[in-house]
Design an enzyme around this catalytic site. Structure first.
Site, PDB file in Angstrom:
ATOM      1  N   LYS A 167      -0.792 -21.777   0.905  1.00 46.24           N
ATOM      2  CA  LYS A 167       0.155 -21.961  -0.123  1.00 46.24           C
ATOM      3  C   LYS A 167      -0.453 -20.971  -1.240  1.00 46.24           C
ATOM      4  CE  LYS A 167       3.886 -23.553  -2.082  1.00 46.24           C
ATOM      5  NZ  LYS A 167       5.264 -23.224  -1.673  1.00 46.24           N
ATOM      6  N   SER A 170      10.717   6.662   0.130  1.00 47.84           N
ATOM      7  CA  SER A 170      10.217   5.388   0.596  1.00 47.84           C
ATOM      8  C   SER A 170      11.437   4.516   0.881  1.00 47.84           C
ATOM      9  CB  SER A 170       9.433   4.613  -0.361  1.00 47.84           C
ATOM     10  OG  SER A 170       8.573   3.481   0.367  1.00 47.84           O
TER      11      SER A 170
END
Length: 270
Positions: free
Chosen positions: A190, A138
Protein backbone atom coordinates in the site's frame (compact mmCIF):
# COMPACT_ATOMS: atom_id res chain seq x y z
CA UNK A 1 -3.15 25.01 -11.43
CA UNK A 2 0.10 24.06 -9.69
CA UNK A 3 -1.70 21.31 -7.77
CA UNK A 4 -3.15 19.81 -10.94
CA UNK A 5 0.30 19.67 -12.53
CA UNK A 6 1.97 18.20 -9.43
CA UNK A 7 -0.58 15.40 -9.15
CA UNK A 8 -0.12 14.68 -12.83
CA UNK A 9 3.66 14.33 -12.58
CA UNK A 10 4.60 12.68 -9.28
CA UNK A 11 4.41 8.88 -9.00
CA UNK A 12 2.43 8.54 -12.23
CA UNK A 13 3.54 6.98 -15.51
CA UNK A 14 4.16 9.77 -18.00
CA UNK A 15 4.66 9.90 -21.73
CA UNK A 16 6.47 13.20 -21.63
CA UNK A 17 9.58 14.64 -23.22
CA UNK A 18 11.88 15.52 -20.35
CA UNK A 19 13.56 18.21 -22.42
CA UNK A 20 10.28 19.96 -23.20
CA UNK A 21 8.32 20.16 -19.96
CA UNK A 22 7.72 23.85 -20.50
CA UNK A 23 5.91 24.85 -23.67
CA UNK A 24 6.32 28.43 -24.80
CA UNK A 25 3.44 30.51 -26.02
CA UNK A 26 3.14 30.09 -29.77
CA UNK A 27 1.30 32.58 -31.98
CA UNK A 28 -0.26 30.70 -34.86
CA UNK A 29 -1.79 32.19 -37.96
CA UNK A 30 -3.03 30.01 -40.79
CA UNK A 31 -4.20 30.62 -44.32
CA UNK A 32 -7.60 29.25 -45.28
CA UNK A 33 -8.40 28.16 -41.71
CA UNK A 34 -9.32 30.40 -38.79
CA UNK A 35 -6.22 31.61 -36.90
CA UNK A 36 -5.47 29.29 -33.98
CA UNK A 37 -4.81 32.05 -31.52
CA UNK A 38 -6.82 33.83 -28.85
CA UNK A 39 -5.88 37.49 -29.14
CA UNK A 40 -7.47 38.35 -25.80
CA UNK A 41 -5.59 35.82 -23.69
CA UNK A 42 -2.59 34.88 -25.79
CA UNK A 43 -3.22 31.14 -25.56
CA UNK A 44 -5.84 28.57 -26.40
CA UNK A 45 -7.36 26.21 -23.86
CA UNK A 46 -9.80 23.34 -23.68
CA UNK A 47 -9.01 21.59 -26.99
CA UNK A 48 -10.86 24.21 -29.08
CA UNK A 49 -12.51 23.30 -32.35
CA UNK A 50 -12.32 25.60 -35.38
CA UNK A 51 -14.36 24.93 -38.51
CA UNK A 52 -13.70 26.43 -41.92
CA UNK A 53 -13.70 25.31 -45.55
CA UNK A 54 -14.98 21.87 -44.57
CA UNK A 55 -12.05 21.29 -42.22
CA UNK A 56 -12.48 20.75 -38.48
CA UNK A 57 -9.31 21.72 -36.61
CA UNK A 58 -8.81 20.49 -33.04
CA UNK A 59 -6.17 22.37 -31.04
CA UNK A 60 -3.94 20.21 -28.82
CA UNK A 61 -1.33 22.21 -26.92
CA UNK A 62 0.89 21.98 -23.87
CA UNK A 63 0.81 19.38 -21.09
CA UNK A 64 -1.66 16.55 -21.76
CA UNK A 65 -3.80 15.34 -18.85
CA UNK A 66 -6.46 12.70 -18.30
CA UNK A 67 -10.12 13.59 -17.87
CA UNK A 68 -11.96 16.71 -18.92
CA UNK A 69 -10.77 20.11 -17.83
CA UNK A 70 -12.95 22.43 -19.86
CA UNK A 71 -11.60 25.93 -20.28
CA UNK A 72 -9.30 28.11 -18.22
CA UNK A 73 -6.04 26.14 -17.96
CA UNK A 74 -3.31 27.72 -20.10
CA UNK A 75 -0.96 25.37 -21.94
CA UNK A 76 -2.89 22.28 -20.79
CA UNK A 77 -5.11 19.97 -22.86
CA UNK A 78 -7.30 17.21 -21.45
CA UNK A 79 -7.86 13.95 -23.33
CA UNK A 80 -11.59 14.03 -22.65
CA UNK A 81 -11.87 17.46 -24.27
CA UNK A 82 -10.02 16.23 -27.37
CA UNK A 83 -12.37 13.26 -27.71
CA UNK A 84 -15.43 15.47 -27.26
CA UNK A 85 -14.25 17.77 -30.07
CA UNK A 86 -13.44 14.72 -32.21
CA UNK A 87 -16.95 13.36 -31.81
CA UNK A 88 -18.41 16.76 -32.65
CA UNK A 89 -16.35 16.94 -35.84
CA UNK A 90 -17.25 13.39 -36.82
CA UNK A 91 -20.96 14.12 -36.39
CA UNK A 92 -20.87 17.34 -38.42
CA UNK A 93 -21.74 16.38 -41.98
CA UNK A 94 -20.37 19.67 -43.30
CA UNK A 95 -16.86 18.78 -42.11
CA UNK A 96 -15.05 16.70 -44.73
CA UNK A 97 -11.74 16.29 -42.92
CA UNK A 98 -10.30 16.59 -39.42
CA UNK A 99 -6.98 18.12 -38.40
CA UNK A 100 -5.24 17.51 -35.09
CA UNK A 101 -3.21 20.70 -34.68
CA UNK A 102 -0.53 19.70 -32.18
CA UNK A 103 2.18 21.48 -30.21
CA UNK A 104 2.91 19.44 -27.09
CA UNK A 105 5.74 17.71 -25.19
CA UNK A 106 3.34 14.99 -24.00
CA UNK A 107 1.79 14.18 -20.64
CA UNK A 108 -0.05 11.48 -18.72
CA UNK A 109 -0.37 7.87 -19.84
CA UNK A 110 -3.74 7.48 -18.14
CA UNK A 111 -6.44 7.90 -20.78
CA UNK A 112 -3.94 8.30 -23.61
CA UNK A 113 -4.18 4.93 -25.31
CA UNK A 114 -7.98 4.93 -25.30
CA UNK A 115 -8.00 8.31 -27.05
CA UNK A 116 -5.40 7.15 -29.55
CA UNK A 117 -7.47 4.05 -30.35
CA UNK A 118 -10.57 6.19 -30.92
CA UNK A 119 -8.69 8.46 -33.32
CA UNK A 120 -7.31 5.44 -35.16
CA UNK A 121 -10.81 3.95 -35.54
CA UNK A 122 -12.22 7.34 -36.65
CA UNK A 123 -9.93 7.24 -39.69
CA UNK A 124 -12.52 4.93 -41.20
CA UNK A 125 -15.14 7.67 -40.92
CA UNK A 126 -13.30 10.80 -42.06
CA UNK A 127 -9.73 11.55 -43.13
CA UNK A 128 -7.64 12.71 -40.17
CA UNK A 129 -4.34 14.57 -40.47
CA UNK A 130 -1.97 15.52 -37.66
CA UNK A 131 -0.45 18.92 -38.43
CA UNK A 132 2.38 19.70 -36.04
CA UNK A 133 2.69 23.38 -35.22
CA UNK A 134 6.05 22.53 -33.70
CA UNK A 135 6.53 19.34 -31.69
CA UNK A 136 4.62 16.17 -30.91
CA UNK A 137 6.64 14.23 -28.38
CA UNK A 138 5.74 11.18 -26.33
CA UNK A 139 1.99 11.22 -25.49
CA UNK A 140 1.46 13.91 -28.12
CA UNK A 141 3.18 11.70 -30.67
CA UNK A 142 0.94 8.77 -29.69
CA UNK A 143 -2.02 10.98 -30.61
CA UNK A 144 -0.41 12.23 -33.82
CA UNK A 145 0.53 8.71 -34.93
CA UNK A 146 -3.13 7.71 -34.77
CA UNK A 147 -3.92 10.04 -37.67
CA UNK A 148 -3.61 8.89 -41.27
CA UNK A 149 -0.92 11.44 -42.09
CA UNK A 150 1.53 13.54 -40.08
CA UNK A 151 3.24 16.73 -41.22
CA UNK A 152 6.06 18.27 -39.22
CA UNK A 153 7.87 21.62 -39.65
CA UNK A 154 11.56 21.40 -40.53
CA UNK A 155 12.43 22.72 -37.06
CA UNK A 156 9.69 20.72 -35.33
CA UNK A 157 10.05 17.30 -33.78
CA UNK A 158 8.59 13.83 -33.36
CA UNK A 159 9.43 10.81 -31.26
CA UNK A 160 10.21 10.35 -27.56
CA UNK A 161 8.35 7.04 -27.73
CA UNK A 162 8.83 6.04 -24.12
CA UNK A 163 7.39 6.20 -20.63
CA UNK A 164 8.81 7.57 -17.39
CA UNK A 165 7.77 7.99 -13.78
CA UNK A 166 9.23 10.34 -11.17
CA UNK A 167 9.65 9.48 -7.51
CA UNK A 168 11.01 11.98 -5.03
CA UNK A 169 12.51 10.73 -1.75
CA UNK A 170 12.39 13.38 0.99
CA UNK A 171 13.27 10.99 3.82
CA UNK A 172 16.85 12.20 4.35
CA UNK A 173 15.76 15.82 4.33
CA UNK A 174 13.13 15.00 6.95
CA UNK A 175 15.73 13.21 9.05
CA UNK A 176 18.04 16.21 8.92
CA UNK A 177 15.15 18.44 9.99
CA UNK A 178 14.39 16.16 12.93
CA UNK A 179 11.04 15.08 11.51
CA UNK A 180 10.03 11.43 11.91
CA UNK A 181 7.19 10.13 9.75
CA UNK A 182 5.56 6.81 10.65
CA UNK A 183 3.54 5.05 7.94
CA UNK A 184 0.86 2.57 9.01
CA UNK A 185 -0.28 0.15 6.32
CA UNK A 186 -2.86 -2.49 5.70
CA UNK A 187 -1.43 -4.38 2.74
CA UNK A 188 2.32 -4.75 2.29
CA UNK A 189 2.47 -2.73 -0.93
CA UNK A 190 0.00 0.00 0.00
CA UNK A 191 1.32 3.43 -1.06
CA UNK A 192 4.85 2.10 -1.40
CA UNK A 193 5.91 5.09 -3.49
CA UNK A 194 5.43 7.63 -0.70
CA UNK A 195 7.99 10.43 -0.80
CA UNK A 196 8.54 10.28 2.98
CA UNK A 197 10.41 6.98 2.87
CA UNK A 198 13.09 5.39 0.67
CA UNK A 199 12.01 2.98 -2.04
CA UNK A 200 12.45 -0.70 -1.27
CA UNK A 201 14.02 -2.93 -3.88
CA UNK A 202 10.66 -4.59 -4.39
CA UNK A 203 8.85 -1.29 -4.90
CA UNK A 204 11.48 -0.18 -7.40
CA UNK A 205 11.19 -3.45 -9.34
CA UNK A 206 7.40 -3.30 -9.41
CA UNK A 207 7.44 0.31 -10.60
CA UNK A 208 9.90 -0.55 -13.37
CA UNK A 209 7.76 -3.52 -14.42
CA UNK A 210 4.76 -1.21 -14.79
CA UNK A 211 6.77 1.28 -16.83
CA UNK A 212 8.08 -1.53 -19.07
CA UNK A 213 4.55 -2.83 -19.73
CA UNK A 214 3.25 0.65 -20.55
CA UNK A 215 6.28 1.26 -22.78
CA UNK A 216 5.59 -1.91 -24.75
CA UNK A 217 1.97 -0.81 -25.15
CA UNK A 218 3.27 2.47 -26.57
CA UNK A 219 5.55 0.63 -29.01
CA UNK A 220 2.69 -1.60 -30.17
CA UNK A 221 0.41 1.42 -30.62
CA UNK A 222 2.87 3.29 -32.83
CA UNK A 223 3.79 0.14 -34.75
CA UNK A 224 0.12 -0.40 -35.61
CA UNK A 225 -0.60 3.25 -36.38
CA UNK A 226 2.43 3.81 -38.59
CA UNK A 227 2.99 0.31 -39.97
CA UNK A 228 6.45 0.09 -38.43
CA UNK A 229 8.44 -2.85 -37.08
CA UNK A 230 8.16 -2.75 -33.25
CA UNK A 231 11.87 -3.48 -32.88
CA UNK A 232 12.68 -0.47 -35.04
CA UNK A 233 10.72 1.66 -32.59
CA UNK A 234 12.45 0.10 -29.57
CA UNK A 235 15.80 0.81 -31.21
CA UNK A 236 14.95 4.52 -31.23
CA UNK A 237 15.33 4.39 -27.43
CA UNK A 238 12.80 7.19 -26.92
CA UNK A 239 14.96 9.66 -28.83
CA UNK A 240 13.46 12.81 -30.34
CA UNK A 241 13.95 13.58 -34.03
CA UNK A 242 14.06 16.88 -35.86
CA UNK A 243 11.85 17.45 -38.91
CA UNK A 244 13.14 15.41 -41.82
CA UNK A 245 14.91 12.89 -39.56
CA UNK A 246 11.53 11.81 -38.24
CA UNK A 247 10.19 11.48 -41.77
CA UNK A 248 13.10 9.24 -42.77
CA UNK A 249 12.34 6.95 -39.83
CA UNK A 250 8.66 6.73 -40.72
CA UNK A 251 7.43 8.80 -37.78
CA UNK A 252 6.00 11.48 -40.09
CA UNK A 253 5.02 11.73 -43.74
CA UNK A 254 6.14 15.17 -44.87
CA UNK A 255 8.12 18.20 -43.78
CA UNK A 256 5.73 21.13 -44.13
CA UNK A 257 5.00 24.33 -42.32
CA UNK A 258 1.60 24.34 -40.58
CA UNK A 259 0.29 26.91 -43.05
CA UNK A 260 1.41 24.86 -46.05
CA UNK A 261 -0.09 21.67 -44.63
CA UNK A 262 -3.46 23.30 -44.02
CA UNK A 263 -3.50 24.95 -47.45
CA UNK A 264 -2.63 21.64 -49.13
CA UNK A 265 -5.46 19.89 -47.31
CA UNK A 266 -7.92 22.62 -48.17
CA UNK A 267 -6.91 22.52 -51.85
CA UNK A 268 -7.20 18.73 -51.93
CA UNK A 269 -10.74 18.90 -50.55
CA UNK A 270 -11.74 21.57 -53.05
Amino acid sequence: MRRVQADAVLNRPLALSAARTAVLQHTLKTAGVTALFDDSDGFWTGAPLWKEDGIAVIGIKGLLLAGQGGWGYPYVTFYGDVQARLEEALNDASMKAIVLYIDSPGGMVSGLYDLADRIFDARNIKPITAVLADEAYSAAYAIASSAEKITVPRTGGTGSIGVLMLHTDFSRMLDQAGINVTVFRYGEHKAELLEVEPLTDGARDRAQETIDRLGEMFVDLVARNRGLDPQKIRDMKAETFLGDDGVKLGLADAVMSPDAALIALRDALN
